[in-house]
Every structure is written in structure tokens, then in C-alpha cells.
Motif scaffolding. Structure first.
Motif, short mmCIF file in Angstrom:
data_model
loop_
_atom_site.label_atom_id
_atom_site.label_comp_id
_atom_site.label_asym_id
_atom_site.label_seq_id
_atom_site.Cartn_x
_atom_site.Cartn_y
_atom_site.Cartn_z
N SER A 57 -11.21 -10.61 -1.83
CA SER A 57 -10.76 -9.26 -2.15
C SER A 57 -10.65 -9.12 -3.66
O SER A 57 -10.00 -9.94 -4.31
CB SER A 57 -9.41 -8.98 -1.49
OG SER A 57 -8.85 -7.79 -1.98
N VAL B 283 -6.76 -4.20 -4.24
CA VAL B 283 -6.01 -3.76 -3.05
C VAL B 283 -6.85 -2.80 -2.22
O VAL B 283 -7.58 -1.96 -2.75
CB VAL B 283 -4.68 -3.09 -3.48
CG1 VAL B 283 -3.95 -2.50 -2.28
CG2 VAL B 283 -3.80 -4.10 -4.18
N ASN B 284 -6.74 -2.96 -0.90
CA ASN B 284 -7.44 -2.12 0.08
C ASN B 284 -8.95 -2.28 0.06
O ASN B 284 -9.67 -1.40 0.56
CB ASN B 284 -7.06 -0.63 -0.11
CG ASN B 284 -5.62 -0.36 0.24
OD1 ASN B 284 -5.07 -0.94 1.18
ND2 ASN B 284 -4.98 0.51 -0.52
N ASP B 285 -9.41 -3.37 -0.49
CA ASP B 285 -10.85 -3.65 -0.50
C ASP B 285 -11.08 -5.13 -0.29
O ASP B 285 -10.38 -5.96 -0.88
CB ASP B 285 -11.48 -3.21 -1.81
CG ASP B 285 -12.98 -3.40 -1.79
OD1 ASP B 285 -13.65 -2.81 -0.91
OD2 ASP B 285 -13.51 -4.16 -2.63
N SER C 87 -6.71 -8.48 5.58
CA SER C 87 -6.24 -7.20 5.08
C SER C 87 -5.72 -7.42 3.67
O SER C 87 -5.34 -8.53 3.30
CB SER C 87 -5.15 -6.61 5.98
OG SER C 87 -4.01 -7.45 5.98
N ARG C 88 -5.69 -6.35 2.88
CA ARG C 88 -5.16 -6.45 1.51
C ARG C 88 -4.41 -5.14 1.22
O ARG C 88 -4.85 -4.27 0.48
CB ARG C 88 -6.29 -6.65 0.50
CG ARG C 88 -5.76 -6.92 -0.91
CD ARG C 88 -5.48 -8.33 -1.21
NE ARG C 88 -4.85 -8.59 -2.47
CZ ARG C 88 -5.50 -8.70 -3.63
NH1 ARG C 88 -6.82 -8.54 -3.69
NH2 ARG C 88 -4.83 -8.97 -4.73
N GLU C 89 -3.25 -5.03 1.83
CA GLU C 89 -2.43 -3.82 1.68
C GLU C 89 -1.55 -3.87 0.44
O GLU C 89 -1.12 -2.83 -0.07
CB GLU C 89 -1.58 -3.62 2.93
CG GLU C 89 -2.42 -3.38 4.18
CD GLU C 89 -1.56 -3.25 5.44
OE1 GLU C 89 -0.32 -3.32 5.33
OE2 GLU C 89 -2.14 -3.09 6.53
#
Lengths: 115, 115
Positions: free
Chosen positions: B49, B52-54, B67-69
Motif C-alpha cells: 500500500s 491510505v485507502n489504496d 485493508s488500509r483505512e
């Protein structure tokens, strides 16, 4: 794509003797080269890295490595090993055009120090 | 102290169960990675990652999800679709993605055993 070959899976060495761990790489572009060490049941720790400039790179714990472009090698050396150097050593390569995610590791060399 | 924590250190799972491995870093690094380590095979990239979010698939993403929240957290789920999940899993981070000269910092690892 790049690749890394570590020619020796295991290297036994007597304490206070010198050691060389071999690493050869293959790449169609210029590369960055790294050596990491892994102590038993732990993560990896960076020993040294070659990015550019002087081909002789000094790292932590008395280790050094020499980048040889003509031989596509990046061998790791230490003039006198200690019991605490017992670990697995990984050579890794990345290419400037691809980004950090393209860090390719060799299969590792297990260094055993004999008292 | 700044660093990467992985939990648990040892994990046992029955066949057919999903399991989530935790990885947290307080280094303020943008990029995070998951590797799988098997004896004699070095490290293989599962997912990474850059922000964040990707996240992107690595070389062996099948049977895994991430996940990368939050910037500091990058959990890995080993699903029942992973045919041979028993391995040592390492999480890593680097200050930024896209810079292949950047050192990756590793956590202590989680050893997963499927019974």
C-alpha cells in the motif's frame, strides 16, 4: 524485471575468521542493492545499501559490500566474525524506475559461526 | 520508540477458517508491505500500500486480502482460499512509495500454522 541469486544457502565459519557471502543480480537497468540480516524468529534489519557513488559500501556490525557492475555482483564481507553474527542474510535489489514495491529478495544465506 | 508491531507472534488456525494478522507502525511511513517467508524461498511480496485507502497486489496475492483505512495500520487476512497458508509473515514499511532507494523497516513477524 530483476532477480537475485545467492549462491550459498549455508555458510559455516569459525569464529574470528573472515567471511564472504555471495550475491549476484540480473537486471536490464541500473539497480539499487541491499543486504538485510534476520536473526532467529525476528524481522529483517538493513545492514547496508548501494545506491550510487563509491562501490565499496560499509554497513553496521563491521560488514561491508562491494558493488561490481561488470560481474553483476554485490558480495558481503566481514574480516572477523563473532558468534553474534549467526543469522540469515538476504541480498535484495530494486530498480529506480519501478518504485519501492519492486524490492526482489534472494533466497538467503544462513551463516553459522563455529566457536 | 518508533517501530512496527505485529501480533500475534504465533497463530494457529484450523483449515477452512479465515484469520487476520495485525500490523501497526508509528514511524509515520506512507508505504506498507506484506511478505510471506518460506524456508529456502526468501521473501515474496503479497500486497503493498502506497497510501491510505489504496493497495496493490504483489506477486502472490491469491487467497489473501488487506485493508488500509488508517496510515498506521495494514492488516492482512489469510482466507480459506489460500491453499498453503502455513508460513512466516512479515510486515514492512518505508517512508514513501515510489522511491526504490528507500529502506524498508520490518516487524518481528507472525508465524501462522494451519492445523
Amino acid at each position: 524485471a530483476q532477480s537475485v541469486t545467492q549462491l550459498d544457502s549455508q555458510v559455516p565459519v569459525f569464529e574470528e575468521a573472515p567471511v564472504e557471502l555471495r550475491c549476484n543480480y540480473s537486471s536490464s537497468v541500473s539497480v539499487y542493492l541491499f543486504w538485510y540480516v534476520q536473526y532467529p524468529n525476528q524481522g529483517l534489519q538493513l545492514l547496508l545499501k548501494y545506491l550510487s557513488g563509491s562501490t565499496l559500501v560499509k554497513g553496521i556490525n563491521g560488514f561491508e559490500a562491494e558493488f561490481n557492475k561488470s560481474q553483476t555482483s554485490f558480495h558481503l564481507r566481514k574480516p572477523s566474525v563473532h558468534i553474534s553474527d549467526t543469522a540469515e542474510y538476504f541480498c535484495a535489489v530494486s530498480a529506480p524506475n519501478f518504485g519501492n514495491e519492486k524490492l526482489t529478495f534472494g533466497t538467503g544465506t544462513r551463516l553459522t559461526i563455529i566457536p | 520508540d518508533g517501530g512496527i508491531t505485529q501480533s500475534p507472534k504465533y497463530l494457529f488456525r484450523k483449515e477452512g477458517q479465515n484469520v487476520t494478522l495485525s500490523c501497526e507502525q508509528n514511524l509515520n511511513h506512507d508505504a506498507m508491505y506484506w511478505y510471506r517467508q518460506d524456508p529456502g524461498q526468501g521473501l515474496r511480496l503479497i500486497y503493498y500500500s502506497q497510501i491510505v485507502n489504496d493497495f496493490q497486489k504483489g506477486d502472490i496475492a491469491e487467497g489473501y486480502s488487506v485493508s488500509r483505512e488508517k496510515k498506521e495500520s495494514f492488516p492482512l487476512t489469510v482466507t480459506s482460499a489460500q491453499k498453503n497458508p502455513t508460513a512466516f509473515y512479515l510486515c514492512a514499511s518505508s517512508i514513501e512509495a515510489g522511491g526504490s532507494y528507500n529502506e524498508q523497516f520490518f516487524g518481528p513477524g507472525t508465524r501462522l500454522t494451519v492445523l
